[in-house]
Design an enzyme around this catalytic site. Structure first.
Site, PDB file in Angstrom:
ATOM      1  N   TYR A  76       0.874  -1.333  -0.242  1.00 59.45           N
ATOM      2  CA  TYR A  76      -0.483   0.060  -0.243  1.00 59.45           C
ATOM      3  C   TYR A  76       1.055   0.939   0.049  1.00 59.45           C
ATOM      4  CZ  TYR A  76      -4.476   1.801   0.917  1.00 59.45           C
ATOM      5  OH  TYR A  76      -5.861   2.850   0.474  1.00 59.45           O
ATOM      6  N   VAL A 180     -18.840  -1.486   1.091  1.00 64.00           N
ATOM      7  CA  VAL A 180     -18.438   0.127   0.080  1.00 64.00           C
ATOM      8  C   VAL A 180     -20.103  -0.238  -0.726  1.00 64.00           C
ATOM      9  CG1 VAL A 180     -17.661   1.319  -1.951  1.00 64.00           C
ATOM     10  CG2 VAL A 180     -16.380   0.678   0.409  1.00 64.00           C
ATOM     11  N   TYR A 269     -12.578   2.097  -7.404  1.00 61.48           N
ATOM     12  CA  TYR A 269     -11.968   2.567  -6.415  1.00 61.48           C
ATOM     13  C   TYR A 269     -11.047   0.877  -5.561  1.00 61.48           C
ATOM     14  CZ  TYR A 269     -15.802   0.085  -4.707  1.00 61.48           C
ATOM     15  OH  TYR A 269     -16.912  -0.842  -4.127  1.00 61.48           O
ATOM     16  N   GLY A 271     -10.008  -3.454  -6.505  1.00 60.95           N
ATOM     17  CA  GLY A 271      -9.410  -4.261  -8.186  1.00 60.95           C
ATOM     18  C   GLY A 271      -9.065  -5.685  -7.232  1.00 60.95           C
ATOM     19  N   PHE A 294     -11.197   6.256  -7.685  1.00 57.13           N
ATOM     20  CA  PHE A 294     -11.003   7.121  -6.031  1.00 57.13           C
ATOM     21  C   PHE A 294     -10.541   6.859  -5.086  1.00 57.13           C
ATOM     22  CE2 PHE A 294     -13.297   7.250  -1.666  1.00 57.13           C
ATOM     23  CZ  PHE A 294     -13.516   8.824  -1.689  1.00 57.13           C
TER      24      PHE A 294
END
Lengths: 357, 357
Positions: A76, A180, A269, A271, A294
């Protein structure tokens, strides 16, 4: 025996700090990147003195988000420095003690979240400057307060940041069973926006479809149902969507694109399939499709703090009204290895794991 | 022998129209979609009467653009109805005659182009309403007036419609040897914008690189030169580009994306490789890359006519000043089959084919 005499400077320091220290804390930390269930370990941290404007918070609950996993794996882009990094990024706690010069209206017992979120929520006590903490309502289940930022705020911002939507408009999304995705369905419904949802084919997809429809989904299709030329014939009375949310990539992104109307926008946003997004040239030229991305990170900048906190209060209000819900599993902090394994998918499909301290 | 008496209405019509008719015209038409060198045929069209506000134009030159090919193949979304469709979309001609009520300052001999372009420029005489025609300067080579809209205008709009560029900024493009690509290089240079250009590997790429540098290209790379991890190390003193133009797709689009800066935009306006655009999820989320499309069609709407004509005058001004040039081959109308074959790539790499009537 009388205490030894301290030099004057240390005496002052001691007066200033010794009265307020945190309790010893239990933390989950890692010294190198790797598989979270391999590199994370529990450790005891000695008491920390509180600065004048510090607040000591006893953590109540913190989730394991995919981005937490990715930080530990080292993949990340924004992550804490090694060694000695503590896991976790969001969570909720209870004010335990406040420094003498704290001006925020924070009292012991208040629920607070780090807002913007910050590294190291996987520990029992955290001492940080008062500006880090945002007081939240405590009449919602703690797991919602612990998880309100990363997923629900993403859903809320994505509905607002790209295309002006009006009641009656439709959006399309894949990965609709994600948190989400579930938030998108419910927040859209609150604003009169219809949702077209794509989920992957799996055993029990009928159950998943029903769950999403109960949350307010207008249409739910599995990927295989969309393996046809004219997916728009499935829209029925729904308008063609001008906005789509992609958290899967690969085929699921291609299916989403087929629904978009002329001039529509797909926002990526996530994958989850680990496959890239592939788009025929004609979509750009003749359908005027835009592709955007995003990342909640940009809502974490200091100039957005007040806006973010207002949105968090709004979202927790919806939770309180029963208009925003998603499945989570509270799991004791001591069982963090099991929680990590579940979050890593090693025990099949599992709800979001939230550690309770 | 005296002419037969006509009924009064026909007499009026005759007075109105019989005095002005076009010469007979030679046209290239097709009755069905297919390979252009198969379905196109030359035909004679009888004289056409001019309406009061019609202008009859003797065509001088018209290019064969890829979109013309695609229209004939039936794969372009906007195309003339069959049967009896005439090929071509842009071109330049000379005013031959004007209807009695024409108000535009058009005199026989003036050079005009259809603006916006319209179907059927592959013919020797065209009769259309005066509003179709835009008078252009006649002190440039006719092949530039014939081709100024589709390619140079695309380059100009793409430099203006997506990202605000300032002198010193850089853009990146693939397919840089295309006519749009060459125009991008030269128009960017006029505005102080630097260009990073990607071309495909082929014999003679050194020559192509030199040609583009002579046009003003700052950097030119072949695709294989960019087969490395950190292409940005090749930028030297150039800033990371915020804008990229893709007319190739596939690998050439992926290479272009690697150059873009955080928050950059890639605009797709063609797909010469016939491969889709493939983008890793992380580009959207962490690099905040936007993907857009450009189609000149939207600059062809009636509300944009005046703007387009102003830009065309500007572009032809640059041609006149020697600041905008690209390679073309003028070929006699009678050899249209050869011109089509060349445009279709059947004779190897060839310059843009422009038919001279």
């Amino acid at each position: 025996m009388a205490p030894p005499l301290l030099p004057p400077t240390l005496q002052i320091l001691r007066r200033r700090f010794s009265s307020l220290v945190s309790p010893p804390s239990k933390v989950l930390l890692y010294d190198e990147h790797g598989a979270p269930d391999q590199v994370l370990r529990a450790a005891d941290v000695p008491p920390v003195p509180l600065g004048d404007r510090d607040v000591c918070v006893r953590m109540l609950a913190a989730p394991i988000n995919p981005s937490d996993i990715n930080r530990i794996e080292g993949v990340y882009p924004v992550r804490p420095p090694l060694p000695g990094a503590v896991g976790g990024y969001e969570g909720v706690g209870q004010v335990h003690a406040v420094g003498p010069a704290v001006t925020a209206p924070l009292c012991p017992g208040d629920w607070v979240i780090p807002s913007p979120p910050s590294f190291g929520t996987w520990q029992t006590y955290i001492v940080k400057h008062e500006s880090v903490w945002h007081k939240v309502r405590n009449d919602v289940p703690m797991e919602y307060a612990a998880t309100v930022t990363v997923n629900p705020l993403t859903a809320l911002r994505m509905l607002q940041d790209f295309v002006k939507l009006n009641p009656g408009d439709a959006i399309v999304q894949n990965g609709a069973t994600s948190i989400v995705g579930q938030c998108v369905i419910q927040l859209a419904k609150v604003h009169g926006i219809r949702t077209i949802n794509i989920i992957r084919d799996r055993r029990g997809s009928e159950e998943a479809i029903n769950k999403l429809k109960q949350l307010g989904a207008d249409e739910v299709f599995t990927e295989s149902q969309l393996d046809m030329k004219n997916v728009k014939s499935l829209l029925g009375a729904l308008p063609e969507p001008a906005l789509g949310f992609n958290c899967v990539g690969g085929n699921a992104a291609s299916l989403l694109l087929k629904f978009l109307r002329q001039g529509g926008t797909m926002v990526t946003y996530g994958g989850m399939s680990k496959r890239p997004v592939t788009v025929p040239t004609s979509y750009f030229i003749f359908k005027d499709i835009s592709l955007r991305g995003f990342w909640l990170q940009k809502w974490m900048n200091s100039d957005k703090v007040e806006d973010s906190r207002t949105m968090i209060d709004y979202l927790l209000g919806l939770v309180h009204e029963g208009k925003l819900k998603y499945e989570m599993e509270l799991i004791p902090f001591s069982e963090f290895i099991l929680a990590l394994e579940k979050a890593l998918g090693k025990h099949g499909s599992q709800p979001k794991q939230v550690m309770r301290f």
